[in-house]
Design an enzyme around this catalytic site. Structure first.
Site, PDB file in Angstrom:
ATOM      1  N   GLN A 146       2.023 -24.639 -36.911  1.00 62.43           N
ATOM      2  CA  GLN A 146       1.071 -25.756 -36.847  1.00 62.43           C
ATOM      3  C   GLN A 146       1.361 -26.616 -35.620  1.00 62.43           C
ATOM      4  OE1 GLN A 146       2.292 -26.775 -41.012  1.00 62.43           O
ATOM      5  NE2 GLN A 146       0.161 -27.325 -41.243  1.00 62.43           N
ATOM      6  N   HIS A 154      -3.066 -24.754 -34.453  1.00 64.49           N
ATOM      7  CA  HIS A 154      -3.601 -26.055 -34.041  1.00 64.49           C
ATOM      8  C   HIS A 154      -3.736 -26.202 -32.529  1.00 64.49           C
ATOM      9  CE1 HIS A 154      -2.325 -28.017 -38.140  1.00 64.49           C
ATOM     10  NE2 HIS A 154      -3.315 -27.168 -38.251  1.00 64.49           N
ATOM     11  N   ALA A 212      16.547 -27.408 -40.342  1.00 68.08           N
ATOM     12  CA  ALA A 212      16.260 -25.996 -40.052  1.00 68.08           C
ATOM     13  C   ALA A 212      17.257 -25.443 -39.041  1.00 68.08           C
ATOM     14  CB  ALA A 212      14.835 -25.857 -39.521  1.00 68.08           C
ATOM     15  N   ARG A 251       1.853 -37.839 -23.958  1.00 68.66           N
ATOM     16  CA  ARG A 251       2.562 -36.947 -24.889  1.00 68.66           C
ATOM     17  C   ARG A 251       3.182 -35.755 -24.147  1.00 68.66           C
ATOM     18  NH1 ARG A 251       2.153 -37.361 -30.364  1.00 68.66           N
ATOM     19  NH2 ARG A 251       2.519 -35.157 -30.711  1.00 68.66           N
ATOM     20  N   GLY A 293       9.874 -26.897 -42.242  1.00 67.82           N
ATOM     21  CA  GLY A 293       9.597 -28.181 -41.591  1.00 67.82           C
ATOM     22  C   GLY A 293       8.163 -28.639 -41.694  1.00 67.82           C
ATOM     23  N   THR A 294       7.514 -28.290 -42.789  1.00 71.07           N
ATOM     24  CA  THR A 294       6.134 -28.747 -42.979  1.00 71.07           C
ATOM     25  C   THR A 294       5.971 -29.294 -44.386  1.00 71.07           C
ATOM     26  OG1 THR A 294       3.799 -28.064 -43.114  1.00 71.07           O
ATOM     27  CG2 THR A 294       5.446 -26.334 -43.441  1.00 71.07           C
ATOM     28  N   SER A 295       5.199 -30.359 -44.493  1.00 67.22           N
ATOM     29  CA  SER A 295       5.007 -31.009 -45.795  1.00 67.22           C
ATOM     30  C   SER A 295       4.063 -30.203 -46.675  1.00 67.22           C
ATOM     31  CB  SER A 295       4.408 -32.401 -45.580  1.00 67.22           C
ATOM     32  OG  SER A 295       3.124 -32.281 -44.993  1.00 67.22           O
ATOM     33  N   CYS A 350     -15.243 -29.819 -15.637  1.00 71.18           N
ATOM     34  CA  CYS A 350     -15.368 -28.362 -15.693  1.00 71.18           C
ATOM     35  C   CYS A 350     -16.071 -27.840 -14.443  1.00 71.18           C
ATOM     36  CB  CYS A 350     -16.167 -27.999 -16.950  1.00 71.18           C
ATOM     37  SG  CYS A 350     -16.544 -26.238 -17.084  1.00 71.18           S
TER      38      CYS A 350
END
Length: 251
Positions: A111, A128, A240, A76, A197-199, A157
């Site tokens: 978000q 988030h 947007a 990603r 742009g958010t549901s 770590c």
């Protein structure tokens, strides 16, 4: 929506912002999608087409198969590393500058886990988490060593040898307390709440709109596919990246 109706809605939104003392803006996946970043709701592609995002973005998945989850996030990251802010991100930065000049409070909350708001110059609070940050899955310490995003070897770590994971809020996890408190305060204080742009389906962030409405704020929605939410006062339907620059110009 006719051009006349769209212009009337835009004028009404600009009037509300001009009159407001405090503005709260929540952005979601739709604003990043316009920069070419796939949303969680999009079907996975390539190596990952047989997986659902929900099956990869959870602590259970990481405990079961840390290599798979880490590899997916590295994929990603490589997918979004060259993506640029779009006109919507730049318009929000201008809106922050305008609010400062007009001595208004403006809280920008997202978000999204990408850094496109920051790239455009905005100050933003992430509910988030951050795609480009990592932390220890054991002791929660931030992992600050450089990470080669072309490699998907697991990292450990330096403090406790725990596995390193993305610093992202996974399904079933609590939102970061400090950021959530900031969002709650901003919503309780605002005269205008803008959802972009958010549901407004993913809780607890979706509840922010309801809280804003309950305490008397006007609700403006900017969405390619309007949610038909009865709480919305002004519906700005469209991209947007096309609407927000016009809104800023109207101020």
């Amino acid at each position: 929506m006719s051009d006349m109706t769209a212009l009337a809605e835009l004028t009404q939104a600009a009037d509300l912002l001009t009159q407001a003392k405090s503005i709260c803006i929540l952005t979601g996946a739709g604003i990043s999608a316009e920069s070419g970043i796939p949303t969680f709701r999009d079907k996975q592609t390539g190596l990952w087409e047989n997986y659902r995002a929900e099956d990869l973005a959870s602590i259970d998945a990481f405990e079961r198969n840390p290599q798979m989850v880490w590899s997916w996030y590295q994929w990603r990251r490589n997918l979004v590393k060259d993506k640029q802010p779009n006109p919507a991100h730049h318009a929000l930065f201008k809106l922050q500058q305008w609010a400062e000049t007009e001595h208004k409070t403006l809280a920008l909350i997202t978000q999204n886990v990408d850094d496109l708001h920051e790239q455009a110059g905005s100050k933003v609070t992430h509910l988030h988490g951050h795609l480009w940050r990592n932390k220890c899955s054991g002791c929660d310490s931030p992992y600050t060593e450089p990470v080669d995003y072309s490699q998907d070897s697991l990292l450990h770590c330096p403090h406790c040898e725990g596995l390193i994971r993305p610093d992202i809020v996974w399904f079933g996890e609590m939102l970061p307390q400090q950021e959530w408190r900031y969002a709650e305060h901003a919503v309780n204080d605002c005269d205008v709440f803008i959802s972009i742009g958010t549901s407004s389906l993913v809780y607890p962030a979706a509840g922010l709109l309801q809280v804003a409405k309950q305490q008397g704020a006007a609700i403006i929605e900017v969405n390619l596919n309007p949610t038909q939410n009865p709480l919305v006062d002004v519906e700005l339907a469209g991209k947007a990246g096309e609407i927000l620059p016009k809104l800023v110009d109207a101020l």
